[in-house]
Design an enzyme around this catalytic site. Sequence first.
Site, PDB file in Angstrom:
ATOM      1  N   ASP A 141       1.853  -3.495  -7.639  1.00  0.00           N
ATOM      2  CA  ASP A 141       1.446  -2.262  -6.943  1.00  0.00           C
ATOM      3  C   ASP A 141       1.492  -1.075  -7.897  1.00  0.00           C
ATOM      4  O   ASP A 141       0.623  -0.206  -7.877  1.00  0.00           O
ATOM      5  CB  ASP A 141       2.385  -1.981  -5.762  1.00  0.00           C
ATOM      6  CG  ASP A 141       2.452  -3.149  -4.812  1.00  0.00           C
ATOM      7  OD1 ASP A 141       1.447  -3.873  -4.700  1.00  0.00           O
ATOM      8  OD2 ASP A 141       3.509  -3.338  -4.196  1.00  0.00           O
ATOM      9  N   TYR A 192      10.728 -10.423   8.019  1.00  0.00           N
ATOM     10  CA  TYR A 192      11.022 -10.276   9.453  1.00  0.00           C
ATOM     11  C   TYR A 192       9.967  -9.325   9.989  1.00  0.00           C
ATOM     12  O   TYR A 192      10.205  -8.111  10.078  1.00  0.00           O
ATOM     13  CB  TYR A 192      12.447  -9.747   9.662  1.00  0.00           C
ATOM     14  CG  TYR A 192      13.485 -10.692   9.090  1.00  0.00           C
ATOM     15  CD1 TYR A 192      14.025 -11.704   9.874  1.00  0.00           C
ATOM     16  CD2 TYR A 192      13.858 -10.613   7.752  1.00  0.00           C
ATOM     17  CE1 TYR A 192      14.934 -12.609   9.341  1.00  0.00           C
ATOM     18  CE2 TYR A 192      14.759 -11.517   7.205  1.00  0.00           C
ATOM     19  CZ  TYR A 192      15.292 -12.505   8.005  1.00  0.00           C
ATOM     20  OH  TYR A 192      16.180 -13.405   7.470  1.00  0.00           O
ATOM     21  N   GLY A 225       6.817  -5.594  -6.749  1.00  0.00           N
ATOM     22  CA  GLY A 225       6.361  -4.199  -6.750  1.00  0.00           C
ATOM     23  C   GLY A 225       5.639  -3.820  -8.027  1.00  0.00           C
ATOM     24  O   GLY A 225       4.945  -2.800  -8.075  1.00  0.00           O
ATOM     25  N   ALA A 226       5.757  -4.658  -9.074  1.00  0.00           N
ATOM     26  CA  ALA A 226       5.124  -4.301 -10.359  1.00  0.00           C
ATOM     27  C   ALA A 226       3.606  -4.273 -10.237  1.00  0.00           C
ATOM     28  O   ALA A 226       2.938  -3.407 -10.821  1.00  0.00           O
ATOM     29  CB  ALA A 226       5.556  -5.288 -11.437  1.00  0.00           C
ATOM     30  N   GLU A 228       0.831  -1.215   0.000  1.00  0.00           N
ATOM     31  CA  GLU A 228       0.000   0.000   0.000  1.00  0.00           C
ATOM     32  C   GLU A 228       0.863   1.261   0.000  1.00  0.00           C
ATOM     33  O   GLU A 228       0.445   2.301  -0.524  1.00  0.00           O
ATOM     34  CB  GLU A 228      -0.951  -0.002   1.200  1.00  0.00           C
ATOM     35  CG  GLU A 228      -1.976  -1.148   1.171  1.00  0.00           C
ATOM     36  CD  GLU A 228      -1.440  -2.455   1.733  1.00  0.00           C
ATOM     37  OE1 GLU A 228      -0.247  -2.500   2.106  1.00  0.00           O
ATOM     38  OE2 GLU A 228      -2.216  -3.427   1.785  1.00  0.00           O
TER      39      GLU A 228
END
Length: 326
Positions: free
Chosen positions: A268, A113, A265-266, A35
């Site tokens: 998004d 993590y 990330g593409a 987001e």
Amino acid sequence: RSRAVTVGEGLAVLVAQPGPLEESEIFERTAGGAEANVATVLRQLGVDTAWLSRVGDDGFGRYLLAHLAERGVDVSAVVTDPGRPTAVYVKERGSGSGKATDLADRASRMLYYRTGSAASALSPADLAAPAAARLLAECELIHFTGITTALSESATALTEALLALPRDGRLLSFDLNFRPALWAGRVGLAADVLARHVRGCDVVFLGADEAGAVFGTDDADELRALFPEPAHLIVKNDAHTVTGFAGAQRVEVPALGLEITERIGAGDAFAGGYLAALLHGRPLVQRLRFGHLCAAAALTGTGDGAVLPAPAILERLASVDENAWA
Ligand code: KDG
């Protein structure tokens, strides 16, 4: 006033050198979180955007806030929790060349993590806090993903509360982003919970492979038949053709043929491009092209975020003759 608000966890990303993780001596720090990535894309496309989240009172949290604020995203409603850490993920990178024949070796792996992170404590109370409530009441679009839903039981309650917010003409946008690792212990719930989110939103992005894993089909038309509710249903298939359904329209737009550096990330960036074009009143085919153009920017870098060309250039590329896109 922000036109768009995104809700979810931000992560500090440590990008390893290509090859086995145990051999990586240097890690490049970048920012991620689905987001948060969408927020920076929307902002670059001229949409005033706020990000709602929780971060730890630590260097990674301060870095994320600064990273987003520098890009013009409103972070004024983000809560800093001194009792929990900011989430981190390590991006282990394959050593393939990026050529189509070598692509499988090039895929990255995400090592999370984030158990007990600040954002895993997101809960419905975060939507009711005065600063957040004001942003949500004033915006035109709220975007979140199945990652937020999967973070914890309280985060699931938060995304359920988003579905229940009075819509008042506001659009609710959801990207499936199925991350099995985050559902560990609750995997049995994932299909039901995620289907309820798909049905309850106005704009929905589905990666076909993820939809196949959760809902049992990766076929765009079958997915539309399964989910007739969202006004916009966007299905991105393995061959990188995107099928967009909006009302009675059904449009397919193939991705640009690029040499891919790194894929994370593409999706998004695609969502950010589609949503910005939607807020700017563009027709479906252009919204899908904006999505592809923004995704291209993310695919050609190693970080999760996309650094976009100027909006006027994207505008020209999205409006070119049909044949140039075929
Ligand atoms: O879509 C990219 C995201 O997956 C990445 O930025 C990290 O949000 C993330 C996640 O939870 O996987």
